[in-house]
Design a protein around this motif. Sequence first.
Motif, PDB file in Angstrom:
ATOM      1  N   ARG A 115      35.268  48.633  34.228  1.00  0.00           N
ATOM      2  CA  ARG A 115      33.998  47.906  34.188  1.00  0.00           C
ATOM      3  C   ARG A 115      33.726  47.367  32.787  1.00  0.00           C
ATOM      4  NH1 ARG A 115      30.516  48.174  37.877  1.00  0.00           N
ATOM      5  NH2 ARG A 115      30.917  50.338  38.441  1.00  0.00           N
ATOM      6  N   SER A 116      33.954  48.203  31.782  1.00  0.00           N
ATOM      7  CA  SER A 116      33.742  47.775  30.398  1.00  0.00           C
ATOM      8  C   SER A 116      34.634  46.582  30.056  1.00  0.00           C
ATOM      9  CB  SER A 116      34.019  48.936  29.453  1.00  0.00           C
ATOM     10  OG  SER A 116      33.924  48.522  28.119  1.00  0.00           O
ATOM     11  N   LEU A 117      35.901  46.683  30.421  1.00  0.00           N
ATOM     12  CA  LEU A 117      36.835  45.584  30.152  1.00  0.00           C
ATOM     13  C   LEU A 117      36.484  44.343  30.971  1.00  0.00           C
ATOM     14  CD1 LEU A 117      40.111  47.681  30.135  1.00  0.00           C
ATOM     15  CD2 LEU A 117      39.122  46.476  28.167  1.00  0.00           C
ATOM     16  N   ALA A 118      36.109  44.548  32.235  1.00  0.00           N
ATOM     17  CA  ALA A 118      35.762  43.423  33.114  1.00  0.00           C
ATOM     18  C   ALA A 118      34.546  42.680  32.584  1.00  0.00           C
ATOM     19  CB  ALA A 118      35.515  43.931  34.529  1.00  0.00           C
ATOM     20  N   GLU A 119      33.558  43.421  32.131  1.00  0.00           N
ATOM     21  CA  GLU A 119      32.358  42.793  31.589  1.00  0.00           C
ATOM     22  C   GLU A 119      32.648  42.071  30.283  1.00  0.00           C
ATOM     23  OE1 GLU A 119      29.629  46.092  31.523  1.00  0.00           O
ATOM     24  OE2 GLU A 119      29.117  45.821  33.653  1.00  0.00           O
ATOM     25  N   SER A 120      33.724  42.468  29.608  1.00  0.00           N
ATOM     26  CA  SER A 120      34.136  41.796  28.372  1.00  0.00           C
ATOM     27  C   SER A 120      35.022  40.592  28.645  1.00  0.00           C
ATOM     28  CB  SER A 120      34.884  42.774  27.463  1.00  0.00           C
ATOM     29  OG  SER A 120      34.021  43.802  27.065  1.00  0.00           O
ATOM     30  N   GLY A 121      35.354  40.365  29.931  1.00  0.00           N
ATOM     31  CA  GLY A 121      36.098  39.163  30.281  1.00  0.00           C
ATOM     32  C   GLY A 121      37.550  39.350  30.653  1.00  0.00           C
ATOM     33  N   SER A 122      38.019  40.570  30.812  1.00  0.00           N
ATOM     34  CA  SER A 122      39.421  40.798  31.192  1.00  0.00           C
ATOM     35  C   SER A 122      39.619  40.473  32.672  1.00  0.00           C
ATOM     36  CB  SER A 122      39.813  42.247  30.927  1.00  0.00           C
ATOM     37  OG  SER A 122      41.047  42.550  31.568  1.00  0.00           O
ATOM     38  N   ALA A 123      40.403  39.440  32.954  1.00  0.00           N
ATOM     39  CA  ALA A 123      40.657  39.042  34.347  1.00  0.00           C
ATOM     40  C   ALA A 123      41.384  40.145  35.110  1.00  0.00           C
ATOM     41  CB  ALA A 123      41.455  37.743  34.388  1.00  0.00           C
ATOM     42  N   ALA A 124      42.330  40.813  34.473  1.00  0.00           N
ATOM     43  CA  ALA A 124      43.062  41.890  35.143  1.00  0.00           C
ATOM     44  C   ALA A 124      42.121  43.038  35.495  1.00  0.00           C
ATOM     45  CB  ALA A 124      44.203  42.387  34.261  1.00  0.00           C
ATOM     46  N   ALA A 125      41.217  43.366  34.590  1.00  0.00           N
ATOM     47  CA  ALA A 125      40.242  44.425  34.864  1.00  0.00           C
ATOM     48  C   ALA A 125      39.277  43.986  35.966  1.00  0.00           C
ATOM     49  CB  ALA A 125      39.476  44.787  33.596  1.00  0.00           C
ATOM     50  N   GLN A 126      38.881  42.723  35.953  1.00  0.00           N
ATOM     51  CA  GLN A 126      37.987  42.211  36.998  1.00  0.00           C
ATOM     52  C   GLN A 126      38.657  42.324  38.362  1.00  0.00           C
ATOM     53  OE1 GLN A 126      37.382  38.329  35.336  1.00  0.00           O
ATOM     54  NE2 GLN A 126      35.622  38.988  34.125  1.00  0.00           N
ATOM     55  N   TYR A 127      39.912  41.933  38.442  1.00  0.00           N
ATOM     56  CA  TYR A 127      40.634  42.020  39.718  1.00  0.00           C
ATOM     57  C   TYR A 127      40.724  43.477  40.187  1.00  0.00           C
ATOM     58  CZ  TYR A 127      44.233  42.456  43.130  1.00  0.00           C
ATOM     59  OH  TYR A 127      44.901  42.808  44.276  1.00  0.00           O
ATOM     60  N   ASN A 128      41.141  44.365  39.299  1.00  0.00           N
ATOM     61  CA  ASN A 128      41.332  45.763  39.692  1.00  0.00           C
ATOM     62  C   ASN A 128      40.015  46.460  40.011  1.00  0.00           C
ATOM     63  OD1 ASN A 128      44.274  46.621  39.618  1.00  0.00           O
ATOM     64  ND2 ASN A 128      44.075  45.348  37.796  1.00  0.00           N
ATOM     65  N   LEU A 129      38.944  46.095  39.332  1.00  0.00           N
ATOM     66  CA  LEU A 129      37.635  46.639  39.667  1.00  0.00           C
ATOM     67  C   LEU A 129      37.219  46.150  41.058  1.00  0.00           C
ATOM     68  CD1 LEU A 129      35.299  48.385  38.716  1.00  0.00           C
ATOM     69  CD2 LEU A 129      34.312  46.345  37.639  1.00  0.00           C
ATOM     70  N   GLY A 130      37.489  44.887  41.340  1.00  0.00           N
ATOM     71  CA  GLY A 130      37.221  44.360  42.677  1.00  0.00           C
ATOM     72  C   GLY A 130      38.001  45.118  43.733  1.00  0.00           C
ATOM     73  N   ARG A 131      39.231  45.416  43.435  1.00  0.00           N
ATOM     74  CA  ARG A 131      40.084  46.171  44.363  1.00  0.00           C
ATOM     75  C   ARG A 131      39.489  47.546  44.644  1.00  0.00           C
ATOM     76  NH1 ARG A 131      43.826  50.051  44.072  1.00  0.00           N
ATOM     77  NH2 ARG A 131      45.551  49.989  45.533  1.00  0.00           N
ATOM     78  N   MET A 132      38.995  48.197  43.582  1.00  0.00           N
ATOM     79  CA  MET A 132      38.412  49.524  43.762  1.00  0.00           C
ATOM     80  C   MET A 132      37.148  49.455  44.620  1.00  0.00           C
ATOM     81  SD  MET A 132      39.204  51.321  40.092  1.00  0.00           S
ATOM     82  CE  MET A 132      38.891  52.997  40.667  1.00  0.00           C
ATOM     83  N   TYR A 133      36.341  48.408  44.423  1.00  0.00           N
ATOM     84  CA  TYR A 133      35.160  48.241  45.263  1.00  0.00           C
ATOM     85  C   TYR A 133      35.556  47.941  46.704  1.00  0.00           C
ATOM     86  CZ  TYR A 133      31.400  48.544  41.880  1.00  0.00           C
ATOM     87  OH  TYR A 133      30.492  49.016  40.970  1.00  0.00           O
TER      88      TYR A 133
END
Length: 102
Positions: free
Chosen positions: A45-63
Motif C-alpha cells: 500500500r505504501s509503495l502503491a500510494e507512492s506510484g509503484s505500478a507493480a505494487a498497485q497491481y499486486n495490491l489489486g490482486r490481494m484485494y
Amino acid sequence: MRTLKRLGAALIILLHAAPALAEPFDDAMAAFFRGDYQYAVEKLRSLAESGSAAAQYNLGRMYYIGEGVAEDHAEAVKWYRMAAEQGDARGCTSPTQSRRHV
C-alpha cells in the motif's frame, strides 16, 4: 549541451534510486510468499500510494483474492487501473485471471 547534462544527471539519479525502490517491493513480495499478508499489504500500500505500478497491481490482486484484506473487487479494479495507467500491462488483465499472476 545543458539539456544533455541534465538528462545524464537524471539518469544517474534514477539508476541509484531503482535499487532503493526495489528493496521494499522485494521485501513486500517475500512477505506475501511466506504468508505474512498483513505485512505485505502494509508495504505494498505504501509503495502503491507512492506510484509503484507493480505494487498497485499486486495490491489489486490481494484485494481481488482477499489475501490480507477483505475481498473487494471494486478496490481491486481501482488498483489494477492505476497500474495500467502507468503502463503495467498486467493491470489491463481481466481480474478473473489474477490468481495466475504474481
